[in-house]
Design an enzyme around this catalytic site. Structure first.
Site, PDB file in Angstrom:
ATOM      1  N   GLU A 128       0.819  -1.218   0.000  1.00  0.00           N
ATOM      2  CA  GLU A 128       0.000   0.000   0.000  1.00  0.00           C
ATOM      3  C   GLU A 128       0.852   1.267   0.000  1.00  0.00           C
ATOM      4  OE1 GLU A 128      -3.405   0.180   2.495  1.00  0.00           O
ATOM      5  OE2 GLU A 128      -3.924  -1.912   2.179  1.00  0.00           O
ATOM      6  N   TYR A 151      -2.959   5.006   7.231  1.00  0.00           N
ATOM      7  CA  TYR A 151      -2.216   3.755   7.499  1.00  0.00           C
ATOM      8  C   TYR A 151      -0.999   3.634   6.585  1.00  0.00           C
ATOM      9  CZ  TYR A 151      -0.927  -1.141   6.740  1.00  0.00           C
ATOM     10  OH  TYR A 151      -0.203  -2.305   6.550  1.00  0.00           O
TER      11      TYR A 151
HETATM   12  P1  NAD Z   1      -2.382  -7.394  13.158  1.00  0.00           P
HETATM   13  O1  NAD Z   1      -3.152  -6.135  13.368  1.00  0.00           O
HETATM   14  O2  NAD Z   1      -3.100  -8.686  13.064  1.00  0.00           O
HETATM   15  O3  NAD Z   1      -1.300  -7.547  14.342  1.00  0.00           O
HETATM   16  C1  NAD Z   1      -0.543  -6.479  14.825  1.00  0.00           C
HETATM   17  C2  NAD Z   1       0.110  -6.919  16.129  1.00  0.00           C
HETATM   18  O4  NAD Z   1       0.962  -5.847  16.591  1.00  0.00           O
HETATM   19  C3  NAD Z   1      -0.889  -7.201  17.263  1.00  0.00           C
HETATM   20  O5  NAD Z   1      -0.550  -8.399  17.913  1.00  0.00           O
HETATM   21  C4  NAD Z   1      -0.727  -6.017  18.188  1.00  0.00           C
HETATM   22  O6  NAD Z   1      -1.019  -6.304  19.562  1.00  0.00           O
HETATM   23  C5  NAD Z   1       0.733  -5.651  17.981  1.00  0.00           C
HETATM   24  N1  NAD Z   1       1.026  -4.242  18.314  1.00  0.00           N
HETATM   25  C6  NAD Z   1       0.344  -3.144  17.862  1.00  0.00           C
HETATM   26  N2  NAD Z   1       0.895  -2.026  18.393  1.00  0.00           N
HETATM   27  C7  NAD Z   1       1.952  -2.428  19.153  1.00  0.00           C
HETATM   28  C8  NAD Z   1       2.922  -1.735  19.913  1.00  0.00           C
HETATM   29  N3  NAD Z   1       2.905  -0.391  20.032  1.00  0.00           N
HETATM   30  N4  NAD Z   1       3.871  -2.450  20.548  1.00  0.00           N
HETATM   31  C9  NAD Z   1       3.892  -3.814  20.461  1.00  0.00           C
HETATM   32  N5  NAD Z   1       2.988  -4.512  19.772  1.00  0.00           N
HETATM   33  C10 NAD Z   1       2.023  -3.832  19.111  1.00  0.00           C
HETATM   34  O7  NAD Z   1      -1.494  -7.129  11.872  1.00  0.00           O
HETATM   35  P2  NAD Z   1      -1.065  -8.129  10.699  1.00  0.00           P
HETATM   36  O8  NAD Z   1      -2.126  -8.177   9.670  1.00  0.00           O
HETATM   37  O9  NAD Z   1      -0.542  -9.386  11.302  1.00  0.00           O
HETATM   38  O10 NAD Z   1       0.155  -7.305  10.070  1.00  0.00           O
HETATM   39  C11 NAD Z   1       1.469  -7.443  10.606  1.00  0.00           C
HETATM   40  C12 NAD Z   1       2.430  -6.537   9.836  1.00  0.00           C
HETATM   41  O11 NAD Z   1       2.403  -6.894   8.457  1.00  0.00           O
HETATM   42  C13 NAD Z   1       2.041  -5.057   9.891  1.00  0.00           C
HETATM   43  O12 NAD Z   1       3.235  -4.311  10.003  1.00  0.00           O
HETATM   44  C14 NAD Z   1       1.358  -4.792   8.555  1.00  0.00           C
HETATM   45  O13 NAD Z   1       1.547  -3.458   8.154  1.00  0.00           O
HETATM   46  C15 NAD Z   1       2.117  -5.745   7.656  1.00  0.00           C
HETATM   47  N6  NAD Z   1       1.375  -6.248   6.468  1.00  0.00           N
HETATM   48  C16 NAD Z   1       0.126  -6.808   6.619  1.00  0.00           C
HETATM   49  C17 NAD Z   1      -0.529  -7.332   5.497  1.00  0.00           C
HETATM   50  C18 NAD Z   1      -1.883  -7.995   5.616  1.00  0.00           C
HETATM   51  O14 NAD Z   1      -2.478  -8.335   4.584  1.00  0.00           O
HETATM   52  N7  NAD Z   1      -2.414  -8.212   6.794  1.00  0.00           N
HETATM   53  C19 NAD Z   1       0.074  -7.256   4.226  1.00  0.00           C
HETATM   54  C20 NAD Z   1       1.338  -6.651   4.114  1.00  0.00           C
HETATM   55  C21 NAD Z   1       1.980  -6.176   5.246  1.00  0.00           C
HETATM   56  O1  DAU Z   2      -2.233  -4.732   0.681  1.00  0.00           O
HETATM   57  C1  DAU Z   2      -1.736  -5.047   1.947  1.00  0.00           C
HETATM   58  C2  DAU Z   2      -2.683  -4.525   3.010  1.00  0.00           C
HETATM   59  O2  DAU Z   2      -3.835  -5.364   2.962  1.00  0.00           O
HETATM   60  C3  DAU Z   2      -2.085  -4.507   4.420  1.00  0.00           C
HETATM   61  O3  DAU Z   2      -1.006  -3.605   4.457  1.00  0.00           O
HETATM   62  C4  DAU Z   2      -3.136  -4.122   5.458  1.00  0.00           C
HETATM   63  O4  DAU Z   2      -2.592  -4.213   6.777  1.00  0.00           O
HETATM   64  C5  DAU Z   2      -4.314  -5.064   5.329  1.00  0.00           C
HETATM   65  O5  DAU Z   2      -5.334  -4.665   6.237  1.00  0.00           O
HETATM   66  C6  DAU Z   2      -4.846  -5.052   3.893  1.00  0.00           C
HETATM   67  O6  DAU Z   2      -5.437  -3.772   3.578  1.00  0.00           O
HETATM   68  P1  DAU Z   2      -6.826  -3.644   2.790  1.00  0.00           P
HETATM   69  O7  DAU Z   2      -7.419  -2.333   3.114  1.00  0.00           O
HETATM   70  O8  DAU Z   2      -6.644  -4.009   1.364  1.00  0.00           O
HETATM   71  O9  DAU Z   2      -7.620  -4.852   3.508  1.00  0.00           O
HETATM   72  P2  DAU Z   2      -9.146  -4.998   3.967  1.00  0.00           P
HETATM   73  O10 DAU Z   2      -9.343  -6.433   4.313  1.00  0.00           O
HETATM   74  O11 DAU Z   2      -9.525  -3.962   4.980  1.00  0.00           O
HETATM   75  O12 DAU Z   2      -9.953  -4.680   2.634  1.00  0.00           O
HETATM   76  C7  DAU Z   2      -9.763  -5.454   1.461  1.00  0.00           C
HETATM   77  C8  DAU Z   2     -10.668  -4.861   0.382  1.00  0.00           C
HETATM   78  O13 DAU Z   2     -12.034  -5.107   0.736  1.00  0.00           O
HETATM   79  C9  DAU Z   2     -10.554  -3.352   0.235  1.00  0.00           C
HETATM   80  O14 DAU Z   2     -10.703  -3.011  -1.126  1.00  0.00           O
HETATM   81  C10 DAU Z   2     -11.720  -2.812   1.054  1.00  0.00           C
HETATM   82  C11 DAU Z   2     -12.766  -3.898   0.886  1.00  0.00           C
HETATM   83  N1  DAU Z   2     -13.681  -4.096   2.047  1.00  0.00           N
HETATM   84  C12 DAU Z   2     -13.134  -4.257   3.272  1.00  0.00           C
HETATM   85  C13 DAU Z   2     -13.950  -4.470   4.374  1.00  0.00           C
HETATM   86  C14 DAU Z   2     -13.339  -4.628   5.764  1.00  0.00           C
HETATM   87  C15 DAU Z   2     -15.051  -4.187   1.838  1.00  0.00           C
HETATM   88  O15 DAU Z   2     -15.547  -4.068   0.687  1.00  0.00           O
HETATM   89  N2  DAU Z   2     -15.867  -4.384   2.922  1.00  0.00           N
HETATM   90  C16 DAU Z   2     -15.370  -4.530   4.195  1.00  0.00           C
HETATM   91  O16 DAU Z   2     -16.170  -4.691   5.147  1.00  0.00           O
END
Ligand code: NAD
Ligand code: DAU
Length: 345
Positions: A128, A151
């Site tokens: 992102e 974010y």
């Molecule tokens: P998540 O929200 O599930 O988990 C985040 C974790 O960080 C939680 O356990 C929370 O308690 C901890 N945390 C938050 N603030 C904190 C602080 N100040 N000190 C210590 N711990 C803290 O997130 P996720 O989806 O597992 O994402 C993990 C990482 O991967 C993030 O950096 C996110 O940007 C990145 N990322 C996520 C995705 C995705 O699709 N979910 C994709 C690409 C990158």
């Molecule tokens: O691309 C990587 C990112 O993917 C990570 O960095 C973020 O931490 C992770 O949350 C995710 O971001 P998105 O915003 O893409 O994920 P989310 O699941 O919130 O939304 C996925 C898509 O679905 C987005 O286009 C918004 C849409 N959406 C999401 C929700 C929660 C809906 O249409 N309805 C919903 O209720």
């Protein structure tokens, strides 16, 4: 690499990563630092909490004294930094915690890691930071950063800090940027676990806008293998993109989910769009393929079926989350979107 410190290990990707590391490397020791925000759930690692190679420290990465103790108490070779505020919708409601944890927290972590002279640091970032694509093209590691949400802006700022510590101090960092993860233990505010759990309970699925936004889906364990490769084989100062090479419009993904769950399309409810909603993400991961010998392995439909099955059997896990702080967040968010959808469509 005898001992690694993982931040945010009680979240979705961090917990999958820790379990994968302990399975993959019998000698590996892992220290997990997590603040346990609403998104941090110790139950995500209940199966390994008594493993002698695993140690959990509850604390905030922004707390310098705590982080210094965490690193000196059990000297570590490497740090993998997951901890973040990770949900775009929440960053639109209040960007404060995103600036605090994602930017200030990363700065504190970089300082204490530098002082502790760790040998490797992985910044887990996101596609992102590159902004949004039109109908064509892919994000490469050379794509200029153009974050569009609070974010992604906070993640881009953190990436820039990491970059600067490499250039200024020779700090041994690599940055990874990944697309949308799916799999077990994802907090059900994100699209897939939210829609799966709603559909299981015959509740409506709130699709933002027209549902034409495109995301590239990758199984969380493919992402974990990528981070492992960057940690052990990545070149310091480099950025590596990871993606699943599975682009889907949200509406098509929603229909596939309903089909797999045997639920009617009448559960789909179009609601007010996310402000500033990025249209399309798509990742070119050829650098990770050629330099890290990595490629996504989990076939999407198979991974999705397994993921659905996991959420179908984890009803207690979901109910515990849905009865906490999340319940009021979701109720307010959803009510607001439904009330105002007519304004923007
Ligand atoms: P998540 O929200 O599930 O988990 C985040 C974790 O960080 C939680 O356990 C929370 O308690 C901890 N945390 C938050 N603030 C904190 C602080 N100040 N000190 C210590 N711990 C803290 O997130 P996720 O989806 O597992 O994402 C993990 C990482 O991967 C993030 O950096 C996110 O940007 C990145 N990322 C996520 C995705 C995705 O699709 N979910 C994709 C690409 C990158
Ligand atoms: O691309 C990587 C990112 O993917 C990570 O960095 C973020 O931490 C992770 O949350 C995710 O971001 P998105 O915003 O893409 O994920 P989310 O699941 O919130 O939304 C996925 C898509 O679905 C987005 O286009 C918004 C849409 N959406 C999401 C929700 C929660 C809906 O249409 N309805 C919903 O209720």
């Amino acid at each position: 690499m005898k001992r690694i410190l993982v931040t945010g290990g009680c979240g979705f990707i961090g917990s999958n990563f820790i379990r994968d590391q302990l399975t993959r490397y019998p000698e590996q020791e892992v220290v997990n630092v997590d603040k346990l925000t609403y998104a941090g759930n110790p139950a995500n690692l209940s199966d390994i909490e008594n493993d002698p190679r695993y140690r959990f420290l509850q604390g905030d990465i922004c707390d310098r004294a705590f982080m210094e103790r965490a690193l000196s108490g059990s000297p570590v070779d490497a740090v993998v930094h997951f901890a973040a505020e990770s949900h775009v919708d929440r960053s639109i409601l209040d960007s404060g915690p995103f600036v605090e944890t994602n930017i200030v927290g990363t700065q504190v972590l970089l300082d204490v890691c530098r002082a502790a002279e760790i040998s490797r640091y992985v910044q887990v970032s996101t596609d992102e930071v590159y902004g949004s694509l039109g109908d064509e093209g892919f994000f490469t590691e050379e794509t200029p950063l153009a974050p569009n949400s609070p974010y992604s802006a906070s993640k881009a700022a953190a990436d820039m800090l990491v970059r600067s510590y490499f250039h200024t101090f020779g700090f041994p960092a690599v940055i990874t940027r990944c697309s949308n993860n799916y799999g077990p233990y994802q907090f059900p505010e994100k699209l897939l676990p939210l829609f799966i759990s709603n559909a299981i309970n015959d509740q409506s699925l709130p699709v933002y806008g027209t549902g034409e936004n495109v995301r590239d889906w990758i199984h969380v364990l493919d992402h974990c293998r990528g981070i492992d490769a960057a940690l052990r084989r990545g070149k310091v100062g480099e950025v590596y993109n990871f993606g699943g090479e599975t682009e889907l419009r949200n509406i098509d993904l929603t229909r596939t989910l309903l089909e797999l769950l045997g639920k009617p399309e009448s559960l789909i409810q179009f609601v007010r769009d996310r402000p500033g909603h990025d249209l399309r993400y798509a990742i070119d991961c050829s650098k990770a393929r050629s330099e890290l010998d990595w490629s996504p392995e989990v076939e999407f439909r198979h991974g999705l079926e397994e993921t659905i099955e996991w959420y179908q059997t984890q009803t207690a896990w979901i109910q515990n989350i849905k009865s906490g702080e999340y319940r009021s967040y979701y109720a307010a968010q959803y009510k607001d979107r439904l009330q105002t959808q007519g304004d923007t469509e």
